[in-house]
Design a protein around this motif. Structure first.
Motif, PDB file in Angstrom:
ATOM      1  N   ILE A   1      -5.985  -4.829  -7.501  1.00  0.00           N
ATOM      2  CA  ILE A   1      -5.602  -3.185  -7.181  1.00  0.00           C
ATOM      3  C   ILE A   1      -6.670  -2.598  -6.573  1.00  0.00           C
ATOM      4  CG2 ILE A   1      -4.584  -1.191  -8.285  1.00  0.00           C
ATOM      5  CD1 ILE A   1      -3.403  -3.361 -10.492  1.00  0.00           C
ATOM      6  N   THR A   2      -6.702  -1.721  -5.792  1.00  0.00           N
ATOM      7  CA  THR A   2      -7.567  -0.738  -5.122  1.00  0.00           C
ATOM      8  C   THR A   2      -7.112   0.455  -5.274  1.00  0.00           C
ATOM      9  OG1 THR A   2      -9.179  -0.378  -3.356  1.00  0.00           O
ATOM     10  CG2 THR A   2      -7.087  -0.774  -2.636  1.00  0.00           C
ATOM     11  N   HIS A   3      -7.878   1.761  -5.130  1.00  0.00           N
ATOM     12  CA  HIS A   3      -7.352   2.797  -5.067  1.00  0.00           C
ATOM     13  C   HIS A   3      -8.598   3.916  -4.416  1.00  0.00           C
ATOM     14  CE1 HIS A   3     -10.135   4.528  -8.377  1.00  0.00           C
ATOM     15  NE2 HIS A   3     -10.241   3.086  -8.945  1.00  0.00           N
ATOM     16  N   GLY A   4      -8.096   4.947  -3.900  1.00  0.00           N
ATOM     17  CA  GLY A   4      -8.918   5.922  -3.337  1.00  0.00           C
ATOM     18  C   GLY A   4      -9.159   7.070  -4.342  1.00  0.00           C
ATOM     19  N   ASP A   5     -10.168   6.909  -5.388  1.00  0.00           N
ATOM     20  CA  ASP A   5     -10.575   7.872  -6.256  1.00  0.00           C
ATOM     21  C   ASP A   5      -9.464   8.511  -6.977  1.00  0.00           C
ATOM     22  OD1 ASP A   5     -12.567   9.429  -7.504  1.00  0.00           O
ATOM     23  OD2 ASP A   5     -12.078  11.229  -6.331  1.00  0.00           O
ATOM     24  N   CYS A   6      -8.451   7.540  -7.273  1.00  0.00           N
ATOM     25  CA  CYS A   6      -7.416   7.899  -8.411  1.00  0.00           C
ATOM     26  C   CYS A   6      -7.106   6.759  -9.273  1.00  0.00           C
ATOM     27  CB  CYS A   6      -6.053   8.086  -7.253  1.00  0.00           C
ATOM     28  SG  CYS A   6      -5.639   6.914  -6.232  1.00  0.00           S
ATOM     29  N   GLU A   7      -8.222   6.696 -10.167  1.00  0.00           N
ATOM     30  CA  GLU A   7      -8.132   5.628 -11.010  1.00  0.00           C
ATOM     31  C   GLU A   7      -7.094   5.741 -12.176  1.00  0.00           C
ATOM     32  OE1 GLU A   7     -10.966   3.312 -14.247  1.00  0.00           O
ATOM     33  OE2 GLU A   7     -11.949   5.205 -13.158  1.00  0.00           O
TER      34      GLU A   7
ATOM     35  N   VAL B   1       0.826  -1.197   0.042  1.00  0.00           N
ATOM     36  CA  VAL B   1       0.023  -0.067   0.068  1.00  0.00           C
ATOM     37  C   VAL B   1       0.777   1.215   0.005  1.00  0.00           C
ATOM     38  CG1 VAL B   1      -1.855   1.205   1.185  1.00  0.00           C
ATOM     39  CG2 VAL B   1      -1.710  -1.265   1.374  1.00  0.00           C
ATOM     40  N   THR B   2       0.403   2.123  -0.579  1.00  0.00           N
ATOM     41  CA  THR B   2       0.854   3.591  -0.564  1.00  0.00           C
ATOM     42  C   THR B   2      -0.050   4.652  -0.404  1.00  0.00           C
ATOM     43  OG1 THR B   2       2.525   5.324  -1.730  1.00  0.00           O
ATOM     44  CG2 THR B   2       1.153   3.893  -3.056  1.00  0.00           C
ATOM     45  N   ILE B   3       0.078   5.490   0.574  1.00  0.00           N
ATOM     46  CA  ILE B   3      -0.773   6.627   1.180  1.00  0.00           C
ATOM     47  C   ILE B   3      -0.450   7.888   0.187  1.00  0.00           C
ATOM     48  CG2 ILE B   3      -1.702   7.772   2.914  1.00  0.00           C
ATOM     49  CD1 ILE B   3      -2.647   4.866   3.055  1.00  0.00           C
ATOM     50  N   ASP B   4      -1.151   8.708  -0.328  1.00  0.00           N
ATOM     51  CA  ASP B   4      -0.984   9.862  -0.640  1.00  0.00           C
ATOM     52  C   ASP B   4      -0.929  11.230   0.448  1.00  0.00           C
ATOM     53  OD1 ASP B   4      -0.096  11.651  -3.096  1.00  0.00           O
ATOM     54  OD2 ASP B   4      -2.210  12.252  -2.768  1.00  0.00           O
ATOM     55  N   ASP B   5      -1.764  10.995   1.410  1.00  0.00           N
ATOM     56  CA  ASP B   5      -1.832  12.109   2.248  1.00  0.00           C
ATOM     57  C   ASP B   5      -1.712  11.622   3.667  1.00  0.00           C
ATOM     58  OD1 ASP B   5      -2.393  14.087   3.833  1.00  0.00           O
ATOM     59  OD2 ASP B   5      -4.468  14.440   3.132  1.00  0.00           O
TER      60      ASP B   5
ATOM     61  N   GLY C   1      -7.771   7.433   3.335  1.00  0.00           N
ATOM     62  CA  GLY C   1      -7.915   8.850   2.544  1.00  0.00           C
ATOM     63  C   GLY C   1      -7.772   8.489   1.171  1.00  0.00           C
ATOM     64  N   PRO C   2      -8.279   9.672   0.572  1.00  0.00           N
ATOM     65  CA  PRO C   2      -8.146   9.693  -0.947  1.00  0.00           C
ATOM     66  C   PRO C   2      -6.539   9.523  -1.394  1.00  0.00           C
ATOM     67  CG  PRO C   2      -8.420  11.777  -0.127  1.00  0.00           C
ATOM     68  CD  PRO C   2      -8.479  10.793   1.010  1.00  0.00           C
ATOM     69  N   GLY C   3      -6.544   8.962  -2.824  1.00  0.00           N
ATOM     70  CA  GLY C   3      -5.069   8.906  -3.184  1.00  0.00           C
ATOM     71  C   GLY C   3      -4.394   7.555  -2.940  1.00  0.00           C
ATOM     72  N   THR C   4      -5.099   6.606  -2.103  1.00  0.00           N
ATOM     73  CA  THR C   4      -4.341   5.596  -1.538  1.00  0.00           C
ATOM     74  C   THR C   4      -4.422   4.461  -2.608  1.00  0.00           C
ATOM     75  OG1 THR C   4      -5.132   5.627   0.649  1.00  0.00           O
ATOM     76  CG2 THR C   4      -4.664   3.411  -0.127  1.00  0.00           C
TER      77      THR C   4
END
Length: 287
Positions: A235-241, A162-166, A274-277
């Motif tokens: 693959i999953t994402h937090g609103d960053c397709e 996992v990588t977190i954006d924020d 959060g978003p961007g994950t």
């Protein structure tokens, strides 16, 4: 051999259509935001939800309680089916314990049927990947005991990268200090996380810059997957397709896997990440 059904919690984060097609019932957790409470997998759209988080709104999540778990499982027992439930990691929620309490009480009502609850020690599409392989075993004719044994034997081979954006969301969740969150944001540090063998999410490193962090989670998954046959990578994402599709292309190139499922992270998990994950899930030798 009595027929059995495999059930999951909503934190499995697979598309509703995917679950419906495979007849997988979902026991949902809940989230509250802007004073409104919703069941996971319903309520706000992913875009609406993550936009609220970007605006600084806080989301609070709540576990399944034993009463809710009993009501969700009882109808299948009344149909004469046994139940194998793959529960959200006990290190992240009390939901697994609620499912076990419900199973114990339901066993008194239905003494001739089997109700098995497994602590997946997984989250998000890690749970989804475990479900994928459990359904495969069931379709091959495995009994509930055989499928449960495979799950227990292999759940720690489900790798979460996992990588977190924020960093702010990790701070709110108590994973890092306020100082680290502020300084990390200033220098564009992107934390790397994984799920440990106790089923808890741990910060294990950092990369400077978004592209490097996206490359890193794929490189890590590739290294973990050596010697394992991956039928599918999730693959999953937090609103960053766009970032998720970039990662999918890296998976094709580096891991030589073409069967890739991409889905938005759910609201309960997304409340904490959060978003961007972005995260990659695969079978591997060691988490």
């Amino acid at each position: 051999m009595r027929d059995y059904i495999i059930t999951v919690n909503s934190t499995v984060d697979l598309p509703k259509e995917w679950l419906t097609k495979r007849n997988v019932p979902v026991v949902p957790l809940k989230y509250t935001i802007d004073g409104e409470t919703y069941e996971d997998m319903s309520g706000l759209s992913s875009k609406e939800f993550f936009q609220k988080l970007r605006e600084g709104k806080m989301a609070v999540t709540s576990q399944v309680n034993p009463g809710e778990a009993k009501e969700a499982l009882r109808p299948f027992l009344k149909e004469g089916k046994d139940i194998l439930h793959l529960a959200f990691s006990s290190a992240l929620s009390g939901t697994c314990n609620s499912m076990r309490l419900a199973a114990k009480e339901l066993a008194e009502e239905f003494p001739d049927q089997k109700i098995m609850v497994i602590d997946s020690l997984c989250a998000c599409l890690g749970e989804g990947l475990l479900l994928y392989y459990a359904l495969k075993r069931k379709s091959e004719g495995c009994s509930i005991e055989e499928t449960a044994k495979w799950v227990e034997d292999n759940k720690l081979h489900i790798c979460h990268n996992v990588t977190i954006d924020d960093l702010e969301h990790l701070y709110r969740g108590g994973r890092i200090s306020r100082t680290v969150a502020v300084l990390g944001g200033m220098v564009k540090i992107k934390p790397m996380l994984h799920m440990d063998d106790q089923g808890a999410l741990q910060v294990i490193g950092k990369e400077r810059g978004r592209k490097k962090s996206l490359n890193k989670i794929v490189d890590t998954a590739k290294a973990q997957s050596q010697g394992f046959q991956n039928d599918i990578v999730m693959i999953t994402h937090g609103d960053c397709e766009e970032d998720a599709r970039y990662v999918a292309q890296l998976v094709r190139e580096k891991m030589k896997v073409d069967n890739i499922l991409i889905n938005q992270i759910g609201k309960v998990i997304g409340s904490h990440t959060g978003p961007g994950t972005v995260a990659v899930f695969c079978m591997g030798g060691k988490r």
